[in-house]
Scaffold this motif. Structure first.
Motif, PDB file in Angstrom:
ATOM      1  N   THR A  21       0.675  -1.119   0.170  1.00  0.00           N
ATOM      2  CA  THR A  21      -0.193  -0.024  -0.108  1.00  0.00           C
ATOM      3  C   THR A  21       0.732   1.274   0.092  1.00  0.00           C
ATOM      4  O   THR A  21       1.937   1.405   0.741  1.00  0.00           O
ATOM      5  CB  THR A  21      -1.072  -0.042   1.346  1.00  0.00           C
ATOM      6  OG1 THR A  21      -1.821  -1.153   1.268  1.00  0.00           O
ATOM      7  CG2 THR A  21      -1.859   1.050   1.175  1.00  0.00           C
ATOM      8  N   VAL A  22       0.550   2.305  -0.796  1.00  0.00           N
ATOM      9  CA  VAL A  22       1.188   3.404  -0.969  1.00  0.00           C
ATOM     10  C   VAL A  22       0.134   4.570  -0.885  1.00  0.00           C
ATOM     11  O   VAL A  22      -0.878   4.534  -1.484  1.00  0.00           O
ATOM     12  CB  VAL A  22       1.983   3.533  -2.218  1.00  0.00           C
ATOM     13  CG1 VAL A  22       2.822   4.819  -2.447  1.00  0.00           C
ATOM     14  CG2 VAL A  22       3.052   2.532  -2.376  1.00  0.00           C
ATOM     15  N   LYS A  23       0.405   5.495  -0.040  1.00  0.00           N
ATOM     16  CA  LYS A  23      -0.515   6.656   0.178  1.00  0.00           C
ATOM     17  C   LYS A  23      -0.150   7.851  -0.835  1.00  0.00           C
ATOM     18  O   LYS A  23       0.986   8.100  -0.722  1.00  0.00           O
ATOM     19  CB  LYS A  23      -0.718   7.116   1.447  1.00  0.00           C
ATOM     20  CG  LYS A  23      -1.342   6.115   2.338  1.00  0.00           C
ATOM     21  CD  LYS A  23      -1.495   6.326   3.862  1.00  0.00           C
ATOM     22  CE  LYS A  23      -2.347   5.441   4.703  1.00  0.00           C
ATOM     23  NZ  LYS A  23      -2.670   5.630   6.228  1.00  0.00           N
ATOM     24  N   LEU A  24      -0.900   8.320  -1.379  1.00  0.00           N
ATOM     25  CA  LEU A  24      -0.780   9.611  -2.106  1.00  0.00           C
ATOM     26  C   LEU A  24      -1.797  10.883  -1.575  1.00  0.00           C
ATOM     27  O   LEU A  24      -3.033  10.474  -1.301  1.00  0.00           O
ATOM     28  CB  LEU A  24      -1.173   9.497  -3.631  1.00  0.00           C
ATOM     29  CG  LEU A  24      -0.266   8.708  -4.520  1.00  0.00           C
ATOM     30  CD1 LEU A  24      -0.880   8.356  -5.920  1.00  0.00           C
ATOM     31  CD2 LEU A  24       1.135   9.423  -4.407  1.00  0.00           C
ATOM     32  N   ASP A  25      -1.169  11.941  -1.455  1.00  0.00           N
ATOM     33  CA  ASP A  25      -1.890  13.188  -0.733  1.00  0.00           C
ATOM     34  C   ASP A  25      -2.536  13.666  -2.000  1.00  0.00           C
ATOM     35  O   ASP A  25      -2.131  14.842  -2.644  1.00  0.00           O
ATOM     36  CB  ASP A  25      -1.182  13.955  -0.216  1.00  0.00           C
ATOM     37  CG  ASP A  25      -2.153  15.205   0.210  1.00  0.00           C
ATOM     38  OD1 ASP A  25      -3.130  15.136   0.384  1.00  0.00           O
ATOM     39  OD2 ASP A  25      -1.213  16.134   0.793  1.00  0.00           O
ATOM     40  N   ALA A  26      -3.827  13.233  -2.576  1.00  0.00           N
ATOM     41  CA  ALA A  26      -4.390  13.539  -3.779  1.00  0.00           C
ATOM     42  C   ALA A  26      -5.784  13.254  -3.562  1.00  0.00           C
ATOM     43  O   ALA A  26      -6.398  12.418  -2.903  1.00  0.00           O
ATOM     44  CB  ALA A  26      -3.645  12.631  -4.907  1.00  0.00           C
ATOM     45  N   SER A  27      -6.666  13.919  -4.905  1.00  0.00           N
ATOM     46  CA  SER A  27      -7.735  13.536  -4.989  1.00  0.00           C
ATOM     47  C   SER A  27      -7.953  12.370  -5.727  1.00  0.00           C
ATOM     48  O   SER A  27      -7.314  11.645  -5.980  1.00  0.00           O
ATOM     49  CB  SER A  27      -8.382  14.871  -5.490  1.00  0.00           C
ATOM     50  OG  SER A  27      -8.053  14.817  -7.162  1.00  0.00           O
ATOM     51  N   HIS A  28      -9.210  12.146  -6.453  1.00  0.00           N
ATOM     52  CA  HIS A  28      -9.631  10.736  -7.192  1.00  0.00           C
ATOM     53  C   HIS A  28      -8.567  10.773  -8.517  1.00  0.00           C
ATOM     54  O   HIS A  28      -8.551  10.149  -9.166  1.00  0.00           O
ATOM     55  CB  HIS A  28     -11.013  10.847  -7.546  1.00  0.00           C
ATOM     56  CG  HIS A  28     -11.464   9.433  -8.298  1.00  0.00           C
ATOM     57  ND1 HIS A  28     -11.250   8.365  -7.531  1.00  0.00           N
ATOM     58  CD2 HIS A  28     -12.055   9.214  -9.275  1.00  0.00           C
ATOM     59  CE1 HIS A  28     -11.927   7.585  -8.075  1.00  0.00           C
ATOM     60  NE2 HIS A  28     -12.193   7.738  -9.169  1.00  0.00           N
ATOM     61  N   SER A  29      -8.028  11.896  -8.884  1.00  0.00           N
ATOM     62  CA  SER A  29      -7.435  11.965 -10.053  1.00  0.00           C
ATOM     63  C   SER A  29      -5.919  12.715 -10.093  1.00  0.00           C
ATOM     64  O   SER A  29      -5.453  13.791 -10.566  1.00  0.00           O
ATOM     65  CB  SER A  29      -8.170  13.273 -11.198  1.00  0.00           C
ATOM     66  OG  SER A  29      -9.544  13.014 -11.132  1.00  0.00           O
ATOM     67  N   PRO A  30      -5.113  11.839  -9.463  1.00  0.00           N
ATOM     68  CA  PRO A  30      -3.742  12.004  -9.240  1.00  0.00           C
ATOM     69  C   PRO A  30      -2.842  12.223 -10.511  1.00  0.00           C
ATOM     70  O   PRO A  30      -1.800  12.985 -10.451  1.00  0.00           O
ATOM     71  CB  PRO A  30      -3.318  10.987  -8.332  1.00  0.00           C
ATOM     72  CG  PRO A  30      -4.043   9.677  -8.582  1.00  0.00           C
ATOM     73  CD  PRO A  30      -5.383  10.367  -8.875  1.00  0.00           C
ATOM     74  N   PHE A  31      -3.545  11.576 -11.456  1.00  0.00           N
ATOM     75  CA  PHE A  31      -2.828  11.836 -12.732  1.00  0.00           C
ATOM     76  C   PHE A  31      -2.860  13.286 -13.394  1.00  0.00           C
ATOM     77  O   PHE A  31      -1.929  13.515 -14.304  1.00  0.00           O
ATOM     78  CB  PHE A  31      -3.444  10.980 -13.779  1.00  0.00           C
ATOM     79  CG  PHE A  31      -5.073  10.687 -13.967  1.00  0.00           C
ATOM     80  CD1 PHE A  31      -5.693  11.581 -14.284  1.00  0.00           C
ATOM     81  CD2 PHE A  31      -5.393   9.630 -13.108  1.00  0.00           C
ATOM     82  CE1 PHE A  31      -6.927  11.663 -14.340  1.00  0.00           C
ATOM     83  CE2 PHE A  31      -6.885   9.476 -13.061  1.00  0.00           C
ATOM     84  CZ  PHE A  31      -7.648  10.390 -13.724  1.00  0.00           C
ATOM     85  N   LEU A  32      -3.683  13.973 -12.749  1.00  0.00           N
ATOM     86  CA  LEU A  32      -3.579  15.286 -13.074  1.00  0.00           C
ATOM     87  C   LEU A  32      -3.341  16.316 -12.263  1.00  0.00           C
ATOM     88  O   LEU A  32      -2.788  17.292 -12.337  1.00  0.00           O
ATOM     89  CB  LEU A  32      -5.264  15.741 -13.441  1.00  0.00           C
ATOM     90  CG  LEU A  32      -5.828  14.978 -14.834  1.00  0.00           C
ATOM     91  CD1 LEU A  32      -7.353  15.563 -14.839  1.00  0.00           C
ATOM     92  CD2 LEU A  32      -4.992  15.492 -15.758  1.00  0.00           C
ATOM     93  N   SER A  33      -3.349  15.940 -10.811  1.00  0.00           N
ATOM     94  CA  SER A  33      -3.150  16.713  -9.718  1.00  0.00           C
ATOM     95  C   SER A  33      -1.581  16.540  -9.088  1.00  0.00           C
ATOM     96  O   SER A  33      -0.649  17.498  -9.144  1.00  0.00           O
ATOM     97  CB  SER A  33      -3.912  16.589  -8.577  1.00  0.00           C
ATOM     98  OG  SER A  33      -3.905  15.253  -7.963  1.00  0.00           O
ATOM     99  N   VAL A  34      -1.169  15.013  -9.373  1.00  0.00           N
ATOM    100  CA  VAL A  34       0.241  15.117  -8.990  1.00  0.00           C
ATOM    101  C   VAL A  34       1.169  14.135  -9.918  1.00  0.00           C
ATOM    102  O   VAL A  34       1.275  12.952  -9.440  1.00  0.00           O
ATOM    103  CB  VAL A  34       0.591  14.524  -7.436  1.00  0.00           C
ATOM    104  CG1 VAL A  34       0.026  15.696  -6.238  1.00  0.00           C
ATOM    105  CG2 VAL A  34      -0.692  13.216  -7.141  1.00  0.00           C
TER     106      VAL A  34
END
Length: 278
Positions: free
Chosen positions: A253-266
């Motif tokens: 498991t890896v956590k990203l501080d992002a919304s449903h669309s990390p491909f656009l936000s991060v």
């Protein structure tokens, strides 16, 4: 290093991975984004979406041209794409959102084609449980996508967004659900590229998982902690169910501080994580 195959979720297309692809390829990996069944080049839009006059009744009732697309159909397409990209060798498959059950079906039936199954804020249903069932569990109670859906999926055959409406509040809620932490101009551009229907058959299909099928494939789950479409509590439930069923092959498991669309936000951060899996 295995090639990376990136698969988008409902209403999106391979276009949503463009920024991630650039960063992944820069790390020396081979990567490609493909279209999910019923999306991108396989999208078929209902008549109301392009009608000259907006018809709210048709939005709620028109049967989707994708009503016949099943989980089997989506899995068959993805299987063919993996075979083409990998040339018969296993590849790392990255599934976002509703692409999750499609990846699960493919990995169960053809584990030889999947070197690593990666779920990015995605449905990862348990054995013989349809993805749609998770929309009714307590962990999904606060999800912001369900209130945006129009019509009865049992009648239309689709999970439908009203992308033709000029209701400013509806469009605002849609952007918040998918792109809450995305640059507003980029979020508006992405919203304009969405297609209205996601085939309900993909969400209704089930897969019987076995130890030598899906249970044998290494898997990673990227939890998006700021997701309000498919919340962190539900994402965590998917991981817990998988690990309970296949304890000898636990989920990384890896956590990203992002919304449903990390491909656009991060996109760069997401690309770094994906590249590290190779």
């Amino acid at each position: 290093m295995p090639s990376l195959v990136l698969v988008h979720g409902f209403w999106h297309g391979s276009w949503c991975w463009s920024q991630v692809l650039a960063h992944v390829v820069a790390t020396g990996h081979r990567a490609v984004a493909v279209d999910l069944a019923g999306h991108g080049l396989y999208a078929r839009r209902p008549r109301w979406f392009t009608a000259r006059r907006y018809d709210a009744a048709a939005v709620d009732t028109e049967v989707s041209p994708l009503a016949g697309v099943s989980l089997d159909d989506a899995a068959a397409l993805l299987t063919s794409q993996l075979g083409l990209v990998g040339g018969g060798e296993p590849v790392t498959v990255v599934a976002h959102s509703a692409a999750g059950p499609v990846l699960t079906r493919v990995a169960q039936r053809r584990p030889d084609l999947v070197a690593h199954a990666v779920y990015v804020s995605a449905y990862m249903p348990a054995s013989e449980v349809p993805a749609a069932a998770y929309t009714r569990v307590p962990e999904a109670a606060d999800g912001r996508v369900a209130p945006l859906l129009r019509g009865d999926p049992a009648r239309t055959g689709a999970l439908r967004l009203d992308l033709a409406t000029d209701d400013a509040d509806y469009r605002k809620r849609l952007r918040e659900a998918f792109y809450g932490d995305v640059n507003p101009a980029l979020a508006e551009a992405a919203t304009g590229l969405l297609t209205p229907d996601g085939p309900m058959g993909v969400m209704l299909g089930t897969t019987t998982l076995t130890r030598d099928g899906w249970g044998s494939v290494p898997r990673t789950y990227l939890v998006c902690t700021g997701d309000v479409a498919l919340g962190p509590a539900l994402q965590t439930r998917f991981v817990a169910e998988a690990d309970a069923a296949f304890p000898d092959n636990p989920t990384c498991t890896v956590k990203l501080d992002a919304s449903h669309s990390p491909f656009l936000s991060v996109p760069e951060e997401l690309a770094d994580v994906l590249a590290s899996l190779g």
